[in-house]
Design an enzyme around this catalytic site. Structure first.
Site, PDB file in Angstrom:
ATOM      1  N   ALA A   1     137.122  38.879 105.837  1.00 16.47           N
ATOM      2  CA  ALA A   1     137.473  37.467 105.958  1.00 16.47           C
ATOM      3  C   ALA A   1     138.877  37.267 106.517  1.00 16.47           C
ATOM      4  CB  ALA A   1     137.364  36.804 104.582  1.00 16.47           C
TER       5      ALA A   1
ATOM      6  N   SER B   1     132.392  37.792 109.494  1.00 17.48           N
ATOM      7  CA  SER B   1     132.284  37.212 108.161  1.00 17.48           C
ATOM      8  C   SER B   1     131.978  35.722 108.191  1.00 17.48           C
ATOM      9  CB  SER B   1     133.591  37.433 107.397  1.00 17.48           C
ATOM     10  OG  SER B   1     133.592  36.755 106.159  1.00 17.48           O
TER      11      SER B   1
ATOM     12  N   TYR C   1     127.146  34.818 103.217  1.00 15.53           N
ATOM     13  CA  TYR C   1     127.121  34.465 101.803  1.00 15.53           C
ATOM     14  C   TYR C   1     126.127  33.326 101.654  1.00 15.53           C
ATOM     15  CZ  TYR C   1     131.351  37.183 100.926  1.00 15.53           C
ATOM     16  OH  TYR C   1     132.261  38.202 100.799  1.00 15.53           O
TER      17      TYR C   1
ATOM     18  N   THR D   1     125.409  39.770 102.018  1.00 13.28           N
ATOM     19  CA  THR D   1     126.222  40.385 100.972  1.00 13.28           C
ATOM     20  C   THR D   1     125.633  40.028  99.610  1.00 13.28           C
ATOM     21  OG1 THR D   1     128.241  40.389 102.299  1.00 13.28           O
ATOM     22  CG2 THR D   1     128.506  40.428  99.909  1.00 13.28           C
TER      23      THR D   1
ATOM     24  N   LYS E   1     123.937  44.219 102.039  1.00 17.07           N
ATOM     25  CA  LYS E   1     125.206  44.935 101.868  1.00 17.07           C
ATOM     26  C   LYS E   1     125.657  44.828 100.414  1.00 17.07           C
ATOM     27  CE  LYS E   1     129.985  45.002 103.620  1.00 17.07           C
ATOM     28  NZ  LYS E   1     130.695  44.667 102.370  1.00 17.07           N
TER      29      LYS E   1
ATOM     30  N   HIS F   1     132.098  46.820  98.123  1.00 19.17           N
ATOM     31  CA  HIS F   1     132.961  45.720  98.560  1.00 19.17           C
ATOM     32  C   HIS F   1     134.425  46.175  98.632  1.00 19.17           C
ATOM     33  CE1 HIS F   1     132.222  41.247  99.038  1.00 19.17           C
ATOM     34  NE2 HIS F   1     133.519  41.324  99.256  1.00 19.17           N
TER      35      HIS F   1
ATOM     36  N   ASP G   1     130.090  52.108 103.749  1.00 17.22           N
ATOM     37  CA  ASP G   1     131.496  51.805 104.006  1.00 17.22           C
ATOM     38  C   ASP G   1     132.314  52.157 102.775  1.00 17.22           C
ATOM     39  OD1 ASP G   1     131.374  49.720 102.120  1.00 17.22           O
ATOM     40  OD2 ASP G   1     131.340  48.137 103.605  1.00 17.22           O
TER      41      ASP G   1
ATOM     42  N   ARG H   1     139.325  47.698 106.140  1.00 15.01           N
ATOM     43  CA  ARG H   1     140.791  47.622 106.148  1.00 15.01           C
ATOM     44  C   ARG H   1     141.406  48.297 107.378  1.00 15.01           C
ATOM     45  NH1 ARG H   1     139.491  48.380 100.637  1.00 15.01           N
ATOM     46  NH2 ARG H   1     140.298  46.738  99.234  1.00 15.01           N
TER      47      ARG H   1
END
Length: 362
Positions: free
Chosen positions: A79, A106, A129, A155, A232, A256, A287, A311
């Site tokens: 995000a 996202s 979402y 997600t 996910k 997450h 991930d 990240r």
């Protein structure tokens, strides 16, 4: 000097970001045990390279959902990317496309999905979402279809937001001038900052995101779209079995980024049982904690079709925009190619479980 690995991008990004935004990107839930374990678990896996295999030219490419990628690393949905760089998600999309891979965008982007699609130079997936008003989510699906996105990523591990104490301490929220751009002009666009002691993101999620999702919700999503659906946030064989039975196109093994349930298993540690359960009836991606080409190689050896980075892509974006993202992914591709050569694999298809030795108890 230009960074020569992802850790150096991390160090450079920290000097270029506002501290509250840095804490938002870097933080995990509560004591950040799972955040640390995502990385540490990779370090416990040992490689068993084979010799005299004639592997001087290695092919790192893979095919996912009819897209051929230059490396088995996608950009995970994250995000608020304009916290890292003024061009945000548009720059991330250009960098990912230039590197020959997929970006997952996202729902909580600071650039609208249409603007990201216009900027993109490669394929895009859209992360969803499910909002309390399902019409909101259905509208996003229709817009993603119209904009040319290739898949949806649902997600499923965030019925409520994990307790991210750095965000609480900082009163994290979007600064003036940034909004949840997919809802521009609506109340859903605003995610204000709070006084220290309360996270604006946590308040937004509690007010807007549906915490009552069940497997019926996956069926509902598949029923309203022609796009492939990946789920996910799966960490167990039991949930992988449920998802596969519903005919999803893929499963993303993920906790997450350690930002939800602290103490949850590291994603790479959860991967083997999920691969065994899925049995190639759907894609399996993973991930969390991937920083080196050797990490990608280990994930492939454990049965992943591909991996994602979150990240590290943000660090590269903060460091040098689209060019940074392209370069960071290029470094992973170079590292993976080198690791494959040294391990005796000419192609991703040659990477097998025999290449790794797992710690006792896995």
């Amino acid at each position: 000097m230009e960074p020569i690995n992802l850790f150096e991008y991390e160090a450079l990004a920290r000097t270029r970001m506002e501290p509250t935004a840095w804490d938002y990107y870097q933080s995990g839930a509560e004591d950040e045990v799972t955040l640390r374990e995502n990385r540490a678990a990779f370090e416990r896996i040992k490689l068993r390279p084979r010799m005299l295999r004639g592997s001087d030219a290695c092919d790192t490419s893979v095919k996912l959902l009819d897209e051929t990628l230059s490396l088995p690393v996608l950009v995970a949905p994250t995000a608020y990317q304009k916290l890292a760089h003024p061009e945000g998600e548009a720059a991330m999309a250009r960098g990912a496309g230039a590197a020959g891979t997929i970006m997952a965008v996202s729902t909580l982007a600071t650039t609208s999905l249409e603007e990201v699609a216009d900027a993109a130079t490669g394929p895009l997936w859209f992360q969803l979402y499910v909002y309390k008003d399902r019409a909101v989510t259905e509208s996003l699906v229709r817009r993603a279809e119209a904009a040319g996105f290739k898949a949806l990523v649902l997600t499923v591990d965030a019925p409520t937001l994990g307790r991210r104490e750095r965000d609480i301490r900082n009163g994290f929220g979007l600064p003036p001038g940034l909004i949840v751009a997919n809802f521009a002009g609506q109340a859903l666009a605003d995610q204000p900052g709070m006084d220290p002691g309360q996270s604006g993101l946590a308040v937004y999620a509690a007010n807007m995101i549906d915490p009552t999702l069940t497997w019926e919700s996956v069926e509902w999503l598949r029923s309203i779209t022609r796009l492939p659906v990946l789920v996910k946030g799966i960490l167990t064989a039991e949930d992988a079995r449920e998802a596969t039975a519903l005919g999803v196109a893929g499963i993303i093994v993920s906790n997450h980024g350690g930002r939800q349930l602290d103490g949850a298993v590291a994603a790479i540690e959860a991967l083997p049982e999920i691969v065994e359960t899925v049995a190639r009836r759907a894609l399996t991606l993973v991930d969390g904690g991937i920083r080196r080409g050797t990490d990608v190689l280990k994930a492939l050896a454990l049965g992943a079709d591909a991996t994602l980075i979150g990240r590290p892509a943000l660090w590269a974006l903060a460091a040098n925009g689209a060019a940074g993202v392209e370069r960071a992914l290029g470094l992973l591709r170079e590292e993976l190619g080198l690791a494959m050569t040294l391990a005796g694999c000419k192609s991703v298809a040659e990477v097998s479980r025999a290449l790794v030795r797992l710690p006792a108890g896995w």
